[in-house]
Design a protein around this motif. Structure first.
Motif, short mmCIF file in Angstrom:
data_model
loop_
_atom_site.label_atom_id
_atom_site.label_comp_id
_atom_site.label_asym_id
_atom_site.label_seq_id
_atom_site.Cartn_x
_atom_site.Cartn_y
_atom_site.Cartn_z
N ASN A 92 0.78 -1.36 0.18
CA ASN A 92 -0.13 0.07 -0.03
C ASN A 92 0.86 1.29 -0.06
O ASN A 92 0.67 2.29 -0.80
CB ASN A 92 -1.08 -0.05 1.15
N LEU A 93 2.00 1.08 0.84
CA LEU A 93 2.81 2.53 0.74
C LEU A 93 3.46 2.50 -0.45
O LEU A 93 3.69 3.46 -1.08
CB LEU A 93 3.96 2.20 1.97
N GLU A 94 4.08 1.35 -1.00
CA GLU A 94 4.76 1.50 -2.33
C GLU A 94 3.89 2.06 -3.40
O GLU A 94 4.27 2.68 -4.32
CB GLU A 94 5.01 0.09 -2.64
N ARG A 95 2.36 1.83 -3.51
CA ARG A 95 1.71 2.36 -4.42
C ARG A 95 1.52 3.80 -4.15
O ARG A 95 1.31 4.41 -5.15
CB ARG A 95 0.18 1.73 -4.29
N CYS A 96 1.43 4.43 -2.93
CA CYS A 96 1.28 5.83 -2.90
C CYS A 96 2.52 6.50 -3.44
O CYS A 96 2.25 7.41 -4.20
CB CYS A 96 1.58 5.91 -1.22
N CYS A 97 3.85 5.75 -3.32
CA CYS A 97 4.86 6.52 -3.97
C CYS A 97 4.97 6.25 -5.38
O CYS A 97 5.16 7.25 -6.04
CB CYS A 97 6.04 5.63 -3.32
N ASN A 98 4.28 5.17 -5.78
CA ASN A 98 4.29 5.05 -7.44
C ASN A 98 3.15 6.06 -7.88
O ASN A 98 3.46 6.70 -9.19
CB ASN A 98 3.62 3.81 -7.86
N LEU A 99 2.15 6.52 -7.08
CA LEU A 99 1.30 7.51 -7.76
C LEU A 99 2.09 9.13 -7.99
O LEU A 99 1.60 9.84 -8.54
CB LEU A 99 0.14 7.72 -6.78
#
Length: 419
Positions: free
Chosen positions: A201-208
């Motif tokens: 979930n945190l990785e997805r935040c960064c990817n955005l």
């Protein structure tokens, strides 16, 4: 890792490129390497705030914090990203503030998280082909590689590893085996993991935000790196961070991490208790907590009242002593759980330097007195961080020993100087 002055030019350039992603191709007029430092960015993803720091190496070879951004956190519950869009927006705002100061937009970031953690012991053995060759950092790295390849942690993300004492053949209790010779190298690692979905979930935040999540560390370990001193870690100390969502604990003795745990209660629980008692919405209860909550209620005048505006032209009256009593009940529960967690792993008399408390909850009036009464050992509340880094910007320099930023500062130390 070997000291930098002992490395060849090629190895030194590799180390700097790994740490700072630097361009080391230029030469000075004397023929020396002209190091053009780029940057390293870290983010403390907390329940109440997100802090971003950007650092680089200055001409003196000092690590300098050149950008700092802070934003109220949204979408994070008990250290877990529960709303990816909201959290990514908050992270972007903090990142924008830091990059504006630094004049640089990083493409990767190291994060600290305070979610529920699991602690494992993992025994690793390496049989070396040539027993006459000295043991190097590469041998220790091979022991660690086995952890990440193990199927035991397939549904978890390993976010921190630290070796306990090593053994080389029949010799045990070795703190650092580098430079020794032998056939069998073994150690027991202490691992800290989180649920893989928390990391994703945190990785997805960064990817955005088009930024790579380079690494994740437990916030309590990062804070320890910027708060605790070597003699404290050697003789025995417990660091406790009571934040908004939970209380994180790390116990150190003989120079190693003895125990770590996340207790699922924090400042937000006190706010909810006050909201339930008064019938106020959460945001108004939070203001009441910050203004009037105390860790010990007995000395408060029973006639002291608080007038709270509920609606326009409508007020509610509550007793200040009642607010303090509600807060004290929850604080006692949290401190009891911390005490129990410590006693399971070490006798308190072996924690020579006692407990060190950080986190917003520990600012509560009379908190230190209550902690001493319940845990029955020395307590330090909100110590200054060690001055690890520097900054030429006065607005940043003034914050570099503020324990509020201990996690972010510790993340820099973890990434730059190694675990």
């Amino acid at each position: 890792m070997k000291p930098l002055h002992t490395l060849s030019t090629f190895s030194f350039k590799k180390v700097l490129h790994h740490i700072f992603d630097v361009d080391t191709e230029g030469k000075t007029e004397h023929g020396d390497i002209n190091i053009l430092p780029k940057h390293i960015a870290v983010a403390d993803i907390g329940n109440s705030k997100i802090v971003v720091l950007i650092a680089s190496m200055n001409k003196k070879g000092e690590i300098e914090v050149i950008g700092m951004g802070e934003e109220k956190s949204e979408g994070v519950v008990k250290g877990v990203v529960s709303n990816i869009l909201k959290t990514s927006q908050c992270l972007k705002k903090a990142l924008d503030k830091a990059t504006e100061q630094a004049g640089f937009i990083p493409d990767s970031i190291i994060a600290g998280i305070s979610c529920t953690i699991n602690v494992h012991k993992h025994h690793s053995i390496l049989t070396r082909k040539d027993s006459f060759l000295e043991i190097t950092a590469n041998d220790i790295s091979e022991l660690e590689t086995e952890i990440h390849q193990s199927l035991l942690y397939s549904d978890e993300k390993v976010i921190y590893t630290t070796a306990q004492h090593f053994s080389v053949d029949s010799e045990h209790g070795i703190i650092d085996p580098k430079g020794m010779t032998g056939t069998k190298l073994e150690t027991t690692f202490k691992l800290i993991t989180c649920q893989l979905t928390y990391f994703k979930n945190l990785e997805r935040c960064c990817n955005l935000l088009n930024i790579t999540l380079k690494a994740v560390y437990p916030s309590i370990i990062a804070s320890a790196k910027s708060i605790l001193h070597d003699d404290e870690i050697a003789e025995g100390v417990a660091l406790v961070d009571i934040g908004a969502g939970n209380a994180n604990l790390a116990v150190f003795k003989n120079g190693i991490l003895l125990h770590a745990e996340s207790i699922p209660f924090g400042g937000n629980n006190i706010t909810k208790d006050i909201a339930e008692f008064t019938g106020l919405p959460f945001n108004k209860a939070e203001k009441i907590k910050l203004q009037y909550a105390e860790a010990i209620h007995t000395n408060i005048n029973s006639k002291d009242i608080i007038e709270i505006e509920v609606l326009k032209q409508r007020k509610r009256v509550v007793y200040k002593k009642d607010i303090a009593f509600v807060a004290q009940c929850r604080l006692e529960e949290i401190l009891d759980l911390i005490d129990y967690s410590i006693m399971k792993h070490i006798q308190k008399e072996n924690i020579v330097f006692g407990l060190v408390f950080i986190g917003g909850v520990s600012k509560t009036h009379l908190f230190k007195r209550l902690a001493k009464l319940i845990i029955n050992t020395d307590c330090v509340v909100f110590p200054k961080t060690k001055l690890i880094f520097t900054s030429v910007k006065p607005e940043i320099k003034a914050q570099l020993n503020n324990p509020v930023y201990s996690t972010a500062l510790g993340l820099l130390k973890l990434e730059i100087r190694g675990q």
